[in-house]
Design a protein around this motif. Structure first.
Motif: not given
Ligand code: GLP
Length: 240
Positions: A138-150
């Motif tokens: 994870h990057i920041g709190f972009n967890e697995p399954g995160a979307t590219l454009h969030a």
């Protein structure tokens, strides 16, 4: 992606601090994206030393942090705002009003998130984004399954992340279940990115980053789509 392998965590921290200081010296009114976690602690200590030695001046710098637990008051010692004050802000001459951490005490998270992205844009965008990485990529709190454009958003934390971050709390039950995090889209808009990876427990995430696949289950791999990323890792993370 530019990968630099450092002999030790100390070396990685000094190198990262030099790169951040170079950014500030090149553009004194730059916008820094900052990160929390144990990995950047050495970088912030090395940056403080450079500041004390008169080698860098933060008086015109603006900063935006990646994330904050939710709900979380800024005065709480577990908050990322508190962490940043302790590890960096109170040791250097950055203007307090120029430092930004998402508001974990807001009662309107969606308005707070939209406003955070607007503020970053109004400040001219992030020149250099510092990042750590979670064991699950994870990057920041972009967890697995995160979307590219969030963009910046309120997100639940995974069980893995709650377990990994429990070391900073007296018990896993005290770890907040949510966070406000800049999204991968917001992060990828930074003009340059510096990712720090230290320790054996990050070897699997680093290996995925070094593979040629972009995989939403390892959000760090989205960074391969950015034209200006430097990865600083130590031997332990690289060798596993
Ligand atoms: C937290 C933060 C991330 C950080 C990660 C790794 O979950 N939200 O930004 O990269 O932890 O932390 P550490 O450096 O302590 O391993």
């Amino acid at each position: 992606m530019n990968i630099l392998i450092c002999d030790s965590y100390g070396h990685l921290s000094e190198k990262a601090a030099e790169m951040i200081a170079r950014q500030v010296n090149t553009k004194p009114d730059c916008v820094l994206g900052l990160a929390t976690g144990s990995t950047p602690i050495g970088t912030y200590a090395a940056l403080t030393k450079l500041y004390e030695a008169g080698k860098v001046d933060f008086s015109r710098v603006t900063s935006y942090n990646l994330d904050e637990y939710y709900p979380m008051s800024p005065e709480n010692p577990q908050s990322y705002r508190y962490f940043m004050e302790e590890q960096l802000f109170r040791h250097i001459n950055i203007r307090p009003e120029a430092t930004h951490v998402p508001d974990g005490a807001t009662d309107n998270p969606s308005a707070t998130c939209a406003d955070y992205d607007r503020q970053i844009e109004a400040a001219g965008g992030i020149d250099l984004q510092l990042l750590g990485i979670g064991q699950n990529g994870h990057i920041g709190f972009n967890e697995p399954g995160a979307t590219l454009h969030a963009s910046t958003h309120l997100t639940p934390l995974t069980e893995d992340t709650i377990a990994a971050n429990a070391r900073f709390f007296s018990s896993p039950e005290e770890v907040p279940t949510h966070a406000i995090s800049m999204g991968m889209g917001s992060i990828l808009r930074a003009r340059s990115i510096l990712l720090l990876i230290s320790g054996k427990n990050k070897h699997a995430a680093l290996s995925q980053l070094l593979s040629d696949k972009v995989d939403p289950l390892c959000p760090a791999t989205f960074l391969k789509l950015h034209p200006c990323v430097t990865v600083l890792c130590d031997r332990e993370a690289y060798d596993g």
